[in-house]
Scaffold this motif. Structure first.
Motif, PDB file in Angstrom:
ATOM      1  N   GLY A 286       0.835  -1.190   0.000  1.00  0.00           N
ATOM      2  CA  GLY A 286       0.000   0.000   0.000  1.00  0.00           C
ATOM      3  C   GLY A 286       0.875   1.248   0.000  1.00  0.00           C
ATOM      4  O   GLY A 286       2.038   1.203   0.408  1.00  0.00           O
ATOM      5  N   GLN A 287       0.301   2.354  -0.461  1.00  0.00           N
ATOM      6  CA  GLN A 287       1.098   3.579  -0.546  1.00  0.00           C
ATOM      7  C   GLN A 287       0.256   4.803  -0.250  1.00  0.00           C
ATOM      8  O   GLN A 287      -0.801   4.996  -0.847  1.00  0.00           O
ATOM      9  CB  GLN A 287       1.709   3.697  -1.942  1.00  0.00           C
ATOM     10  N   PHE A 288       0.736   5.620   0.692  1.00  0.00           N
ATOM     11  CA  PHE A 288       0.137   6.928   0.962  1.00  0.00           C
ATOM     12  C   PHE A 288       0.973   7.994   0.278  1.00  0.00           C
ATOM     13  O   PHE A 288       2.213   7.975   0.343  1.00  0.00           O
ATOM     14  CB  PHE A 288       0.098   7.213   2.464  1.00  0.00           C
ATOM     15  N   LEU A 289       0.291   8.950  -0.349  1.00  0.00           N
ATOM     16  CA  LEU A 289       0.958  10.067  -1.005  1.00  0.00           C
ATOM     17  C   LEU A 289       0.503  11.367  -0.363  1.00  0.00           C
ATOM     18  O   LEU A 289      -0.686  11.683  -0.364  1.00  0.00           O
ATOM     19  CB  LEU A 289       0.644  10.092  -2.499  1.00  0.00           C
ATOM     20  N   PHE A 290       1.475  12.107   0.186  1.00  0.00           N
ATOM     21  CA  PHE A 290       1.205  13.406   0.805  1.00  0.00           C
ATOM     22  C   PHE A 290       1.935  14.484   0.009  1.00  0.00           C
ATOM     23  O   PHE A 290       3.168  14.562   0.069  1.00  0.00           O
ATOM     24  CB  PHE A 290       1.695  13.436   2.254  1.00  0.00           C
TER      25      PHE A 290
END
Length: 233
Positions: free
Chosen positions: A26-30
């Motif tokens: 999974g990947q969070f992008l901020f």
């Protein structure tokens, strides 16, 4: 397909050309600076500094940035993730902004990953328990007329896919979910207030008391006035 065994949190920048891939994490992008165009089969998103985005494992996506950019990226191995997560677009409210700040601070400490891991567990739990933006919108506006296209736009989904996504999230269609909220509110008003049928129908967004009564009977099998009389003893 890319895979990882431990949490990775770092700053990255992206090029102007579209690239396509998927990964086993999974990947969070901020966003920190600039914007990022993201395309999946059912979504088209321009991610900028007032939002963040979660990409689940094995989701094919195209991405590019046409301006000067920098993003804080949190890559999360699958063993930290809840099951069956879906791509999620979120406004960067105070909580998410605070999470971004803490992650940024912890990236400066490369020798100790334990704080990053703790933050990752917090983030994935928040992902699991938080309502998606369109469901929050429903809870705030269920007394009004809500179009499916409006809800789909909030999530950046194509309307064709939104209903299936919504049912997977809630177990109900958007129409049934909204009706359930309105019915619960109608019962509350009938039993806890002295409002007339006209006042209740107006409060719930119905054109008149007749349409409210027909709608109530279709769900409960009795009129709202009879429901009030039976349950108020």
């Amino acid at each position: 397909m890319e895979s990882i065994n431990q949490v990775v949190c770092e700053k990255r920048s992206y090029s102007r050309e579209f690239h396509s891939h998927q990964h086993e994490f999974g990947q969070f992008l901020f966003p920190l600076q600039g914007s990022l165009d993201i395309q999946t089969k059912w979504q088209e998103i321009k991610l900028n500094s007032d939002s963040c985005f979660y990409l689940p494992p094995r989701l094919v996506h195209n991405y590019r940035s046409v301006d000067r950019n920098e993003f804080l990226i949190l890559d999360i191995p699958t063993h930290y993730l809840p099951k069956d997560t879906s791509s999620t677009y979120m406004q960067l409210d105070k909580q998410w902004a605070a999470i971004r700040y803490l992650l940024l601070e912890e990236t400066k400490n490369r020798e100790n990953l334990s704080s990053i891991v703790d933050l990752t567990r917090y983030v994935t739990n928040k992902l699991q328990i938080s309502n998606p933006p369109s469901i929050d919108y429903i809870h705030k506006h269920f007394k009004e007329s809500i179009r499916l296209e409006t809800l789909a736009k909030i999530e950046h989904y194509h309307p064709v896919y939104y209903s299936a996504w919504f049912k997977n999230k809630t177990g109900k269609s958007p129409k049934a979910y909204i009706s359930e909220l309105r019915l619960k509110e109608a019962k509350l008003l009938l039993l806890s207030t002295g409002f007339s049928m006209s006042e209740i129908s107006q409060e719930l967004g119905f054109g008149n008391s007749s349409s409210f009564t027909r709608w109530f009977v279709s769900y409960e099998g009795i009129s709202p006035q009879k429901y009030r009389n039976l349950n108020n003893g």
